[in-house]
Motif scaffolding. Sequence first.
Motif, short mmCIF file in Angstrom:
data_model
loop_
_atom_site.label_atom_id
_atom_site.label_comp_id
_atom_site.label_asym_id
_atom_site.label_seq_id
_atom_site.Cartn_x
_atom_site.Cartn_y
_atom_site.Cartn_z
N GLY A 685 22.94 39.94 8.72
CA GLY A 685 22.14 38.95 8.02
C GLY A 685 20.71 39.41 7.83
N LEU A 686 20.04 38.78 6.90
CA LEU A 686 18.63 39.09 6.64
C LEU A 686 17.93 37.83 6.17
CD1 LEU A 686 16.33 41.18 6.36
CD2 LEU A 686 17.05 41.51 3.98
N ARG A 687 16.78 37.58 6.75
CA ARG A 687 15.95 36.43 6.36
C ARG A 687 14.54 36.91 6.10
NH1 ARG A 687 14.67 31.17 10.19
NH2 ARG A 687 13.19 30.17 8.80
N ILE A 688 13.96 36.49 4.98
CA ILE A 688 12.61 36.90 4.61
C ILE A 688 11.81 35.65 4.25
CG2 ILE A 688 11.20 38.24 3.00
CD1 ILE A 688 13.56 40.11 2.62
N THR A 689 10.61 35.55 4.81
CA THR A 689 9.72 34.42 4.52
C THR A 689 8.36 34.96 4.12
OG1 THR A 689 10.84 33.10 6.20
CG2 THR A 689 8.71 32.31 5.44
N TYR A 690 7.80 34.39 3.05
CA TYR A 690 6.45 34.76 2.61
C TYR A 690 5.53 33.55 2.74
CZ TYR A 690 2.52 36.19 -0.28
OH TYR A 690 1.27 36.50 -0.72
N ARG A 691 4.44 33.73 3.51
CA ARG A 691 3.50 32.64 3.74
C ARG A 691 2.08 33.08 3.39
NH1 ARG A 691 6.80 31.76 8.70
NH2 ARG A 691 8.14 29.97 8.27
N GLY A 692 1.95 33.86 2.33
CA GLY A 692 0.64 34.37 1.95
C GLY A 692 -0.24 33.39 1.21
N TRP A 693 0.37 32.38 0.58
CA TRP A 693 -0.41 31.39 -0.14
C TRP A 693 -0.81 30.25 0.79
CZ3 TRP A 693 4.29 32.13 -3.51
CH2 TRP A 693 4.09 33.20 -4.39
N LYS A 694 -1.89 29.63 0.50
CA LYS A 694 -2.40 28.58 1.39
C LYS A 694 -1.51 27.36 1.41
CE LYS A 694 -6.51 25.86 2.46
NZ LYS A 694 -7.91 25.55 2.10
N LYS A 695 -0.95 26.97 0.27
CA LYS A 695 -0.19 25.73 0.19
C LYS A 695 1.29 25.92 -0.11
CE LYS A 695 -4.08 22.82 -1.28
NZ LYS A 695 -4.04 21.99 -0.07
N VAL A 696 1.73 27.13 -0.39
CA VAL A 696 3.11 27.36 -0.79
C VAL A 696 3.70 28.46 0.07
CG1 VAL A 696 4.66 27.99 -2.66
CG2 VAL A 696 2.62 26.64 -3.15
N ALA A 697 4.96 28.28 0.49
CA ALA A 697 5.70 29.31 1.20
C ALA A 697 7.08 29.45 0.57
CB ALA A 697 5.84 28.95 2.68
N LEU A 698 7.59 30.67 0.56
CA LEU A 698 8.92 30.96 0.03
C LEU A 698 9.76 31.60 1.13
CD1 LEU A 698 7.89 32.63 -3.37
CD2 LEU A 698 8.51 30.25 -2.99
N GLU A 699 11.05 31.27 1.16
CA GLU A 699 11.93 31.92 2.12
C GLU A 699 13.33 32.06 1.54
OE1 GLU A 699 13.46 28.35 5.04
OE2 GLU A 699 11.55 29.29 5.51
N THR A 700 14.01 33.10 1.97
CA THR A 700 15.36 33.35 1.50
C THR A 700 16.16 33.98 2.65
OG1 THR A 700 16.69 34.48 -0.18
CG2 THR A 700 14.77 35.65 0.65
N SER A 701 17.47 33.78 2.63
CA SER A 701 18.31 34.36 3.67
C SER A 701 19.67 34.69 3.08
CB SER A 701 18.47 33.39 4.85
OG SER A 701 19.15 32.22 4.46
N LEU A 702 20.34 35.67 3.70
CA LEU A 702 21.66 36.10 3.28
C LEU A 702 22.44 36.55 4.51
CD1 LEU A 702 23.80 37.02 1.15
CD2 LEU A 702 22.61 39.23 1.12
N THR A 703 23.66 36.06 4.67
CA THR A 703 24.58 36.56 5.69
C THR A 703 25.91 36.88 5.03
OG1 THR A 703 25.40 34.34 6.26
CG2 THR A 703 23.53 35.19 7.53
N TYR A 704 26.57 37.91 5.57
CA TYR A 704 27.85 38.35 5.01
C TYR A 704 28.79 38.61 6.17
CZ TYR A 704 31.17 40.68 1.93
OH TYR A 704 32.29 41.01 1.21
N GLU A 705 29.94 37.94 6.15
CA GLU A 705 30.90 38.05 7.26
C GLU A 705 32.12 38.84 6.82
OE1 GLU A 705 31.91 34.50 9.68
OE2 GLU A 705 33.97 34.96 9.05
N ILE A 706 32.48 39.80 7.66
CA ILE A 706 33.67 40.61 7.45
C ILE A 706 34.59 40.35 8.63
CG2 ILE A 706 34.59 42.94 7.11
CD1 ILE A 706 31.73 43.75 6.24
N GLY A 707 35.76 39.77 8.38
CA GLY A 707 36.62 39.38 9.48
C GLY A 707 38.07 39.77 9.26
N LYS A 708 38.78 39.87 10.36
CA LYS A 708 40.23 40.06 10.31
C LYS A 708 40.84 39.36 11.51
CE LYS A 708 40.21 44.55 12.70
NZ LYS A 708 40.62 45.97 12.61
N ALA A 709 42.09 38.93 11.37
CA ALA A 709 42.74 38.16 12.43
C ALA A 709 44.24 38.38 12.38
CB ALA A 709 42.42 36.67 12.28
N THR A 710 44.85 38.23 13.55
CA THR A 710 46.30 38.23 13.69
C THR A 710 46.70 36.90 14.31
OG1 THR A 710 46.40 40.62 14.00
CG2 THR A 710 48.31 39.34 14.71
#
Length: 742
Positions: A685-710
């Motif tokens: 997973g990866l999460r990125i947040t930008y808080r450089g502006w005084k009144k506005v913040a942006l954030e995004t995240s992504l996770t990817y699952e690879i699974g197998k089961a019997t």
Amino acid sequence: MFFHRHAMPGVPQVLLACLTAAALPAQAAFIVDQVQLRREGDAAVLALQFATEVQFQRQIATSAGDTVLIVYQLVSTTNREIGPGSQLIALDHLKGLDRLRLTDEPGQADRERRIVLRLGEPGAVRVRQGADNRGIEIVLPGRGDRLAGAPGDRSAPQPRVATGAPASADTEAQAKALLDNATQAMASGSHRLALDGLNALLDLPPNAATRPAQALAGDAWLALGDTRRARAEYETFLRLYPQGEDSDRVRQRLAGLPAEAARPAPQVAEREPAAPRDDTTLDASVSMNWYGGNGQLRSQDFQDSPIAGLPPTVGEAQFSSDRASQVIGAADLSWRRRTDDQDQRVVFRNAYTRDLERPEKSRNRLSAAYFDHRALKDGWGVRLGRQSPTGGGVMGRFDGLQGYVTPVGKLRLGAVAGVPAEPLFDTQRHFYGLRVEQDRVVGALGGSLYAIEQRIDGEVDRRAVGMDLRWFSGGTSVFAQFDYDVAFNATNAVSVQGTHVAEDNTVYTLLYDRRALAPLSLGNALTFEDPAQPGVIFTRIAPRLANTTVAALREQIVALTPMVTQAQAGITKPLNPHWSVGASLGLTNTGAIPPVPEVPGFETGRPATGDIVSATAQLIGLNLLSDRDTHVGVITTIRSPQLDGLLLAYNQSAWWWTDWQVEPSLQYYRDRTPEGSRSERWTPGLRITYRGWKKVALETSLTYEIGKATRMLADPAGSAPPTATQESSRRASYALGARFEF
């Protein structure tokens, strides 16, 4: 979500802002309910009050001195119930402190959360459990000087003249306990903890412990190397107590202090009287987040059901929802006016979730809309509107009124009445209750007793008595809760939690919590079938009672309402400025769940989980790549009657170029069942947040699952051995959001 604080010219603008906020969507992650600031000795203290029970776990400070991670655990709820997203509280130059920002967000586990504290000015930070099990306090040593006039201000010791009637027996007992604790803290080298107790003691009416406490306060400051404050405390002692053996000792200590630099003569003969205090502030914010993915999620039918609070079992095959797409917005408004005599607040928090895959499941959630008034000098207060529970047997958000009076000393009498905010089918419910509370009843022990009754469609839904206890000594805090329903003759909840923060910031935690999955109430009967009428769904109590009695129904409810038990012991210990280690041992157990026909997967109920035992070890690295990065590695083993599991996890949080927070993570999980089924999955997973502006913040995240089961599938006829089926999966989830503060 943002909070922003600035001066407000008047109330009409508040009403306009309320109307504006009401038209905006909002997110559900409102967990920090209040932030209070006070002075304690030479420190400034930020007291965070939460909307649910919490337990402080550990703090992680970076070498830059401007970033601290505060990890805590949810006791009676989970991140799944709170909802996705985070909560940002921006305190800009609050009471002379430089800019502070606190971001509350989910942690790695379902009950773990963390607060990211950003300081405008680097400095030391100490974190501890708050005044009850809904609070955490952030202590900023050396910054109390900037809070002149704040509650608890003792920056310049003043002579304490022993006038008036002798102290009461309660005061004498309280003072003796405080002095004993301070003496023990001094002996163990915990000088700041000793000062905390001495400050509280010296604010009491004059008593037998006042004299030795005044001398000990000077000794504590001297041990800390602050000769200026030590001199002030010793001089105050000699003005009050010029004769005696201890007076001679204090004179010797005072004479041994280095000479104080001469101070310039004052330019003004008399200080002008301070102007009356009248502060008005507004905190307001909006946010918008989009969550999407194609993965394995619990169904919305389950989330909307009466058993939505049930925690998932590790390794369970969760309910399917191959695609998820939701837009969640947030609006938050808090107006406050404080004077010397009163403290008033207007709070509004709303939530709206737009489900793009299943529009019929979109819903609005008004989490708070209340007016709070406290008469500071007269000792009474009242809160009206939609609000979160604050104890006293109230189990959830409600619309109503609660208030208190302080007839004598620190004794507080309270009352509450209201209607549960969450509907239960077509029923009509209301409740009322009384509460008596006293701080430091015996020594450091305080608490409250309460009685509460809830009615449903004219019948007694819940009738309970209970108590909340709290005990403090040095860096140790213990909280206990007990709730017993006299209508059901059964215990509804019992909980004990303890936290000890040592001088070197080693944190020890203990927790035992056992409570009904849903609070025992007559309305629980509507969530399971009537054996005499299988398949019939009831929405009111009267039809449910057509074939039985209230007493028989209560017995059935006790038998069918599962109990959830959790116990945990943990420690986090710093080894050096770069490394800390942690370990915990936990146990959870959920009783059998009766059939719930309207919830997919629960049509035939669920068996009891048995004891699920987990052991966790953590390795925490600080400032390995920069002066603002943290690294947490976790290994957890799970043992239960249903499976054996292993979880490996790594999370990094780093601030790059001051305004970018980058958090890569990786998890590996595998389990095995006695029948031979097995599964494993990798989740980067990866999460990125930008808080450089005084009144506005942006954030995004992504996770990817690879699974197998019997999966081992038994032959329905029982004539053939189980067959194995192979499964593989690829699942992604992602989020994108923006926040704006007014």
